[in-house]
Design an enzyme around this catalytic site. Structure first.
Site, short mmCIF file in Angstrom:
data_model
loop_
_atom_site.label_atom_id
_atom_site.label_comp_id
_atom_site.label_asym_id
_atom_site.label_seq_id
_atom_site.Cartn_x
_atom_site.Cartn_y
_atom_site.Cartn_z
N GLY A 154 10.27 0.97 3.94
CA GLY A 154 10.74 2.07 3.10
C GLY A 154 10.87 1.70 1.64
CE LYS A 155 7.62 -3.33 0.32
NZ LYS A 155 7.29 -2.99 1.72
CB SER A 175 7.82 -10.05 -3.26
OG SER A 175 8.84 -9.11 -3.03
CB SER A 229 4.13 -3.53 5.78
OG SER A 229 3.33 -2.37 5.81
N GLY A 230 6.33 -0.92 5.74
CA GLY A 230 6.93 0.12 6.54
C GLY A 230 8.44 0.17 6.48
#
EC number: 2.7.1.25
Length: 213
Positions: free
Chosen positions: A48-49, A117, A45-46
């Site tokens: 940049g996905k 994931s 999380s965070g």
């Protein structure tokens, strides 16, 4: 490793059969002018996905590709709105997205998916459901310290305070991709450069041959 096996359909009715469409997969691919693929963006999380996936989607669209973007938060507003964030629910979250992604690939699209994931077995399950070469794992490799500094949704702060349980990178594991097709480092490069790295992979491996001239 994911503690749960993939959900399998039990007691399938013999009345449920696969309906063959009049328009074949090959015909759909030919009409789009590029090879289909699932760009599977994975990372903390965070990391940049979503930002990189969105930039890639825009670049591909501008090149004339037929694309779609599946984002983790967006999907949880509808399709996966009944799921929480336990390990078991994360597995089911990815199973459903894998099935949706497979449909998009069958339609001949380049679909980007932005989901944490965290478990290798679940990412590989999706790979195994697709045709050879259709699953492209894009590891958004950003150190947890950087992700926590960014903390765009304030989730790390809540996790540290005990307000969020089973938070990946804090009290739930993230299994690093060992051999991703594309290895992106957002802490070292701009979003545009990271997106270009992904698009360049597609170009160099023949996915965009008909649209990149």
């Amino acid at each position: 490793m994911s503690p749960y096996k993939a959900v399998e359909t039990e007691d399938k009715s013999s009345d449920v059969v696969w309906h063959l469409a009049s328009v074949s997969h090959e015909e759909r691919v030919k009409s789009h002018g590029h090879r289909p693929a699932v760009l599977w963006f994975t990372g903390l999380s965070g990391s940049g996905k979503s930002t990189v996936a969105n930039a890639v989607d825009k670049m591909l669209h501008d090149l004339g590709c037929k694309t779609y973007l599946l984002d983790g938060d967006n999907v949880r507003h509808g399709l996966n709105g009944d799921l929480g964030f336990s390990d078991q629910d994360r597995v089911e979250n990815i199973r459903r997205i894998g099935e949706v992604s497979k449909l998009f690939a069958d339609a001949g699209l380049l679909v980007s998916t932005a989901f944490i994931s965290p478990f290798t077995v679940d990412r590989e399950l999706v790979r195994g459901q697709l045709q050879a070469g259709q699953f492209i794992e894009v590891f958004i490799d950003t150190p947890v310290e950087i992700c926590e500094q960014r903390d765009p949704k304030g989730l790390y702060k809540k996790a540290r305070a005990g307000e969020i349980k089973n938070f990946t990178g804090i009290d739930s594991a993230y299994e690093l991709p060992l051999q991703p097709e594309v290895h992106v480092k957002t802490a070292e490069h701009s979003i545009e450069a990271c997106a270009k790295q992904v698009v360049d992979y597609l170009k160099s491996h023949g996915y965009l041959k008909a649209v990149s001239s």
